[in-house]
Design a protein around this motif. Structure first.
Motif, PDB file in Angstrom:
ATOM      1  N   PHE A 166       0.728  -1.128   0.100  1.00 25.87           N
ATOM      2  CA  PHE A 166       0.155   0.016   0.128  1.00 25.87           C
ATOM      3  C   PHE A 166       0.830   1.354   0.037  1.00 25.87           C
ATOM      4  O   PHE A 166       0.546   2.425   0.734  1.00 25.87           O
ATOM      5  N   ALA A 167       1.976   1.262  -0.792  1.00 26.79           N
ATOM      6  CA  ALA A 167       2.721   2.596  -0.974  1.00 26.79           C
ATOM      7  C   ALA A 167       2.143   3.399  -1.825  1.00 26.79           C
ATOM      8  O   ALA A 167       2.798   3.432  -3.147  1.00 26.79           O
ATOM      9  N   THR A 168       1.382   4.424  -1.526  1.00 29.60           N
ATOM     10  CA  THR A 168       0.452   5.066  -2.488  1.00 29.60           C
ATOM     11  C   THR A 168       1.540   6.053  -3.111  1.00 29.60           C
ATOM     12  O   THR A 168       2.447   6.455  -2.438  1.00 29.60           O
ATOM     13  N   ASN A 169       1.383   6.494  -4.409  1.00 33.94           N
ATOM     14  CA  ASN A 169       2.079   7.212  -5.374  1.00 33.94           C
ATOM     15  C   ASN A 169       3.536   6.496  -5.573  1.00 33.94           C
ATOM     16  O   ASN A 169       4.424   7.440  -6.270  1.00 33.94           O
ATOM     17  N   SER A 170       3.934   5.395  -5.183  1.00 37.62           N
ATOM     18  CA  SER A 170       5.093   4.778  -5.406  1.00 37.62           C
ATOM     19  C   SER A 170       5.157   4.305  -6.980  1.00 37.62           C
ATOM     20  O   SER A 170       6.357   4.467  -7.392  1.00 37.62           O
ATOM     21  N   ASP A 171       4.149   4.809  -7.727  1.00 39.42           N
ATOM     22  CA  ASP A 171       4.315   4.731  -9.311  1.00 39.42           C
ATOM     23  C   ASP A 171       5.526   5.767  -9.792  1.00 39.42           C
ATOM     24  O   ASP A 171       6.033   5.536 -10.717  1.00 39.42           O
ATOM     25  N   ILE A 172       5.368   6.824  -9.146  1.00 43.23           N
ATOM     26  CA  ILE A 172       6.188   8.214  -9.827  1.00 43.23           C
ATOM     27  C   ILE A 172       6.878   8.720  -8.588  1.00 43.23           C
ATOM     28  O   ILE A 172       7.847   9.822  -8.960  1.00 43.23           O
ATOM     29  N   ALA A 173       6.885   8.536  -7.378  1.00 36.43           N
ATOM     30  CA  ALA A 173       7.446   9.035  -6.116  1.00 36.43           C
ATOM     31  C   ALA A 173       8.760   9.413  -6.418  1.00 36.43           C
ATOM     32  O   ALA A 173       9.625   8.555  -6.828  1.00 36.43           O
ATOM     33  N   ASP A 174       9.296  10.518  -5.947  1.00 35.90           N
ATOM     34  CA  ASP A 174      10.731  10.953  -6.135  1.00 35.90           C
ATOM     35  C   ASP A 174      11.341  10.517  -5.166  1.00 35.90           C
ATOM     36  O   ASP A 174      12.775  10.179  -4.838  1.00 35.90           O
ATOM     37  N   SER A 175      10.918  10.336  -3.774  1.00 36.81           N
ATOM     38  CA  SER A 175      11.185   9.787  -2.584  1.00 36.81           C
ATOM     39  C   SER A 175      10.229   8.807  -1.848  1.00 36.81           C
ATOM     40  O   SER A 175       9.092   9.415  -2.101  1.00 36.81           O
ATOM     41  N   VAL A 176      10.600   8.004  -1.140  1.00 33.27           N
ATOM     42  CA  VAL A 176       9.839   6.911  -0.493  1.00 33.27           C
ATOM     43  C   VAL A 176      10.189   7.029   1.100  1.00 33.27           C
ATOM     44  O   VAL A 176      11.547   6.715   1.316  1.00 33.27           O
ATOM     45  N   SER A 177       9.339   7.418   1.911  1.00 29.86           N
ATOM     46  CA  SER A 177       9.745   7.225   3.434  1.00 29.86           C
ATOM     47  C   SER A 177       9.391   6.166   3.934  1.00 29.86           C
ATOM     48  O   SER A 177       8.106   5.704   3.825  1.00 29.86           O
ATOM     49  N   GLY A 216      -6.550   3.868  -8.902  1.00 32.73           N
ATOM     50  CA  GLY A 216      -5.704   4.934  -9.676  1.00 32.73           C
ATOM     51  C   GLY A 216      -4.610   5.422  -8.802  1.00 32.73           C
ATOM     52  O   GLY A 216      -3.966   6.440  -9.098  1.00 32.73           O
ATOM     53  N   SER A 217      -4.808   4.856  -7.355  1.00 30.18           N
ATOM     54  CA  SER A 217      -3.757   5.432  -6.345  1.00 30.18           C
ATOM     55  C   SER A 217      -2.208   4.968  -6.524  1.00 30.18           C
ATOM     56  O   SER A 217      -1.315   5.491  -6.012  1.00 30.18           O
ATOM     57  N   GLY A 218      -1.712   4.104  -7.610  1.00 33.68           N
ATOM     58  CA  GLY A 218      -0.607   3.657  -7.809  1.00 33.68           C
ATOM     59  C   GLY A 218       0.103   3.185  -6.183  1.00 33.68           C
ATOM     60  O   GLY A 218       1.134   3.224  -5.911  1.00 33.68           O
ATOM     61  N   SER A 219      -0.963   2.314  -5.546  1.00 31.97           N
ATOM     62  CA  SER A 219      -0.348   1.740  -4.101  1.00 31.97           C
ATOM     63  C   SER A 219       0.582   0.434  -4.227  1.00 31.97           C
ATOM     64  O   SER A 219      -0.008  -0.357  -3.649  1.00 31.97           O
ATOM     65  N   HIS A 220       1.500   0.559  -4.993  1.00 28.48           N
ATOM     66  CA  HIS A 220       2.194  -0.756  -4.986  1.00 28.48           C
ATOM     67  C   HIS A 220       2.853  -1.248  -4.046  1.00 28.48           C
ATOM     68  O   HIS A 220       3.141  -0.735  -2.990  1.00 28.48           O
ATOM     69  N   ASP A 221       3.280  -2.599  -3.970  1.00 26.13           N
ATOM     70  CA  ASP A 221       4.033  -3.224  -2.899  1.00 26.13           C
ATOM     71  C   ASP A 221       5.533  -2.630  -3.381  1.00 26.13           C
ATOM     72  O   ASP A 221       5.940  -2.383  -4.459  1.00 26.13           O
ATOM     73  N   VAL A 222       6.355  -2.243  -2.403  1.00 22.79           N
ATOM     74  CA  VAL A 222       7.972  -1.929  -2.658  1.00 22.79           C
ATOM     75  C   VAL A 222       8.504  -2.984  -1.861  1.00 22.79           C
ATOM     76  O   VAL A 222       8.555  -2.983  -0.540  1.00 22.79           O
ATOM     77  N   VAL A 223       9.705  -3.739  -2.467  1.00 30.62           N
ATOM     78  CA  VAL A 223      10.493  -4.647  -1.855  1.00 30.62           C
ATOM     79  C   VAL A 223      11.978  -4.029  -1.732  1.00 30.62           C
ATOM     80  O   VAL A 223      12.524  -3.519  -2.892  1.00 30.62           O
ATOM     81  N   PHE A 224      12.530  -4.058  -0.760  1.00 26.41           N
ATOM     82  CA  PHE A 224      13.916  -3.506  -0.338  1.00 26.41           C
ATOM     83  C   PHE A 224      14.871  -4.640  -0.204  1.00 26.41           C
ATOM     84  O   PHE A 224      14.592  -5.580   0.637  1.00 26.41           O
ATOM     85  N   THR A 225      15.824  -4.685  -1.103  1.00 25.00           N
ATOM     86  CA  THR A 225      16.966  -5.867  -0.834  1.00 25.00           C
ATOM     87  C   THR A 225      18.286  -5.374  -0.843  1.00 25.00           C
ATOM     88  O   THR A 225      18.757  -4.812  -1.855  1.00 25.00           O
ATOM     89  N   ASP A 226      18.907  -5.298   0.185  1.00 23.83           N
ATOM     90  CA  ASP A 226      20.111  -4.713   0.637  1.00 23.83           C
ATOM     91  C   ASP A 226      20.224  -3.074  -0.095  1.00 23.83           C
ATOM     92  O   ASP A 226      21.065  -2.890  -0.647  1.00 23.83           O
ATOM     93  N   CYS A 227      18.979  -2.361   0.069  1.00 21.77           N
ATOM     94  CA  CYS A 227      19.058  -0.963  -0.535  1.00 21.77           C
ATOM     95  C   CYS A 227      19.903  -0.348   0.459  1.00 21.77           C
ATOM     96  O   CYS A 227      19.379   0.194   1.526  1.00 21.77           O
ATOM     97  N   PHE A 228      20.788   0.531  -0.359  1.00 24.35           N
ATOM     98  CA  PHE A 228      21.821   1.274   0.646  1.00 24.35           C
ATOM     99  C   PHE A 228      21.236   2.774   0.805  1.00 24.35           C
ATOM    100  O   PHE A 228      20.640   3.446  -0.010  1.00 24.35           O
ATOM    101  N   VAL A 229      21.224   3.338   1.946  1.00 21.04           N
ATOM    102  CA  VAL A 229      20.502   4.478   2.554  1.00 21.04           C
ATOM    103  C   VAL A 229      21.673   5.253   3.350  1.00 21.04           C
ATOM    104  O   VAL A 229      22.245   4.477   4.152  1.00 21.04           O
ATOM    105  N   PRO A 230      22.257   6.412   2.728  1.00 18.03           N
ATOM    106  CA  PRO A 230      23.359   7.029   3.590  1.00 18.03           C
ATOM    107  C   PRO A 230      22.708   7.642   4.938  1.00 18.03           C
ATOM    108  O   PRO A 230      21.585   7.737   5.125  1.00 18.03           O
ATOM    109  N   GLU A 231      23.708   7.568   5.828  1.00 14.23           N
ATOM    110  CA  GLU A 231      23.345   7.878   7.308  1.00 14.23           C
ATOM    111  C   GLU A 231      22.623   9.323   7.327  1.00 14.23           C
ATOM    112  O   GLU A 231      21.658   9.302   8.178  1.00 14.23           O
ATOM    113  N   GLU A 232      22.818  10.281   6.437  1.00 11.77           N
ATOM    114  CA  GLU A 232      21.938  11.670   6.568  1.00 11.77           C
ATOM    115  C   GLU A 232      20.689  11.217   6.247  1.00 11.77           C
ATOM    116  O   GLU A 232      19.934  12.305   6.265  1.00 11.77           O
TER     117      GLU A 232
END
Length: 425
Positions: A166-177, A216-232
Motif C-alpha cells: 500500500f505504498a501510495t504514489n510509488s508509481d512516480i514518487a521521487d522519494s519514499v519514506s 488509480g492510487s498507484g499503491s504498489h508493493d515496494v520490496v527492499f533488498t540490501d538497499c543502501f541508504v546514506p546515514e544522513e
C-alpha cells in the motif's frame, strides 16, 4: 451543497478552493483510471502546477502556509467528490509536506539552526511542487507500530531489507519514506524512517496494484533488498515498543485527513442519486422517483448519515488542531490516548456513514449503479477502503476505544509482548 464543511483559515480556504477546481476536472477521468487500473498521473501533475500539493509549505518557500489539520481534511474531502484515488494520493504527499514544515517551524522557534537549516533544504523543492512523495509504512500481517523491515548499519549508512504494501504514489514518487527498525547493538531495535530516493539500487516498486477500489492510487508493493541508504537520510527514533507522545503529530497529520476522502465520496454519491431521483420516472407510473415515499425515506437516511459524518469529522479535526498548537514536548501519553480515542470514534462514524450512504444510493438507482461504467459502481468500491486505512483497523479500534474509555492502558498487551521479545521469555 447545504451545510458542507468549510475551512477555518484564509490559507485553508484557498486550498479548498483549489480542491473544488481539481475535483471537477478529476471527475471527468475517474472512471477511465478505475477501468484501466492506471495511476492518476495527470491529476498529480495538475495539483503540482496549481500549487495544491505545496499547500502546507510555508509561504516564504512558495506554499500556501496551511497548518490546520481541519482545513486539510476539508480539502481532501472535496477532492474525494471528484476522484477518491486522487484524494488519497494527494493526502499522502501533503501530510509529508506538513511534517517537514512543522519540523522547520519548531526548529526555528527553538533556536536550533541545525534543525531549521537542515529541514529548510527541502522546503523550496516542496514549495515549488518539484517532487512527489510516497510513504511506505504498511506491512502485511503485522502491527503498524512494529515494522519488520530492517535497516542494518554498514559503513556510511544502512542496508534496508523488507517488503512494504500500500505504498501510495510509488508509481512516480521521487522519494519514499520507509518506516523500519534499526538494530541498537544491544539485542533490540530503534524505530526509524529512511528516505529512499527514486531509482535507488535494491528498491523494487513492483507495479502490482490491482485492488477492488482506489485503483488509480498507484499503491504498489515496494520490496527492499540490501538497499543502501546514506546515514544522513536515516531518521532514528526511540527504542521500538517505547510508547511516547512524540510521534503522534506525524501519525495524525498524515492519516487523519484520509477520513475526509470517504466523506467526499459519500457526498458525491448523494448528489448523483438526488439528480437521478429528481429527473427519472419509472414506467408505467408517471411519477418522479423523488415523489415516491421509499425514495424520500432513503434520501432522509442519506442526509442523516452525512450530517453525523460532517459534524463528527469537523469536531475531532478542531480538537486535533487545538492539541497541535502545543509544542510536541508538552504532549503527554495520556493526551495522545484521549485524542486518539476521539480520532478512532470519528473514523468509525464516518466510514460507517459513508458506506451506508453509497449503499443507499445504489439501492435507489437499482441495476444502473451496478454497471461498471456507472460512477456509483466506482464509489461503492472506493468507499470500502476506509475501514482498513491505518490506523486502526475496526477490530483494533474497538479494543482501543473500549480500553481508553474504561481507564485501561491500551498499550498493555503490546508492552508485554515487547518485553517477552526483548528478554526471550
Amino acid at each position: 451543497m447545504d451545510f458542507e464543511l468549510e475551512a477555518r483559515t484564509k490559507a485553508g480556504a484557498r486550498m479548498v478552493e483549489l480542491a473544488d477546481e481539481h475535483a471537477a476536472d478529476f471527475a471527468t477521468r475517474a472512471q477511465l483510471h478505475d477501468r484501466e487500473n492506471s495511476y492518476v498521473v495527470e491529476n498529480i501533475d495538475a495539483m503540482k502546477k496549481s500549487g495544491f500539493l505545496a499547500a502546507c509549505a510555508p509561504e516564504e518557500f512558495g506554499g500556501l502556509g496551511v497548518e490546520s489539520v481541519h482545513d486539510i481534511t476539508v480539502a481532501i474531502s472535496r477532492l474525494g467528490r471528484g476522484c477518491g484515488a486522487s484524494a488519497i494520493s494527494a493526502n499522502m504527499h501533503i501530510g509529508a509536506v506538513w511534517l517537514v514544515a512543522r519540523a522547520w517551524q519548531q526548529g526555528m522557534a527553538a533556536g536550533d539552526p541545525a534543525v531549521g537549516e537542515g529541514v529548510a533544504r527541502f522546503l523550496p523543492l516542496l514549495g515549488r511542487s518539484q517532487v512527489v512523495l510516497s510513504g511506505a509504512g504498511t506491512e502485511s500481517g503485522n502491527s503498524f507500530v512494529f515494522p519488520l523491515t530492517e535497516a542494518t548499519p554498514v559503513e556510511g549508512g544502512y542496508k534496508v531489507n523488507g517488503h512494504k504494501v500500500f505504498a501510495t504514489n510509488s508509481d512516480i514518487a521521487d522519494s519514499v519514506s520507509v518506516v523500519l527498525r534499526v538494530p541498537d547493538g544491544e539485542g533490540w531495535y530503534r524505530s526509524g524512517t529512511a528516505i529512499v530516493l527514486r531509482g535507488a539500487a535494491g528498491m523494487d516498486v513492483r507495479g502490482n496494484w490491482d485492488a477492488l477500489g482506489m485503483r488509480g492510487s498507484g499503491s504498489h508493493d515496494v520490496v527492499f533488498t540490501d538497499c543502501f541508504v546514506p546515514e544522513e537520510m536515516m531518521l532514528l527514533g526511540n527504542p521500538l515498543g517505547t510508547f511516547t507522545a512524540e510521534g503522534w503529530p506525524s501519525v495524525t497529520a498524515v492519516n487523519y485527513p484520509l477520513i475526509g476522502a470517504f466523506l467526499g465520496i459519500a457526498e458525491a454519491a448523494r448528489d448523483l442519486v438526488a439528480d437521478i431521483a429528481k429527473t427519472t420516472r419509472k414506467k408505467p407510473f408517471d411519477v418522479l422517483l423523488a415523489e415516491r415515499p421509499a425514495t424520500q425515506f432513503q434520501m432522509a437516511e442519506i442526509e442523516v448519515g452525512l450530517a453525523s459524518a460532517r459534524a463528527t469529522l469537523a469536531r475531532t479535526a478542531e480538537l486535533i488542531d487545538s492539541y497541535l498548537e502545543r509544542p510536541d514536548n508538552e504532549l503527554t501519553i495520556d493526551d495522545v490516548h484521549a485524542m486518539m480515542k476521539e480520532w478512532q470514534c470519528t473514523k468509525l462514524v464516518v466510514n460507517r456513514a459513508a458506506t451506508d450512504v453509497v449503499d443507499r444510493a445504489m439501492a435507489l438507482t437499482g441495476g444502473l449503479g451496478y454497471l461498471a461504467d456507472s460512477p456509483l459502481s466506482r464509489m461503492y468500491r472506493d468507499v470500502r477502503a476506509g475501514p482498513f486505512m491505518q490506523p486502526l483497523s475496526p477490530n483494533e479500534a474497538f479494543e482501543y476505544i473500549g480500553r481508553v474509555a474504561l481507564g485501561l492502558d491500551p498499550d498493555a498487551e503490546l508492552r508485554e509482548v515487547i518485553q517477552r521479545l526483548r528478554t526471550g521469555a
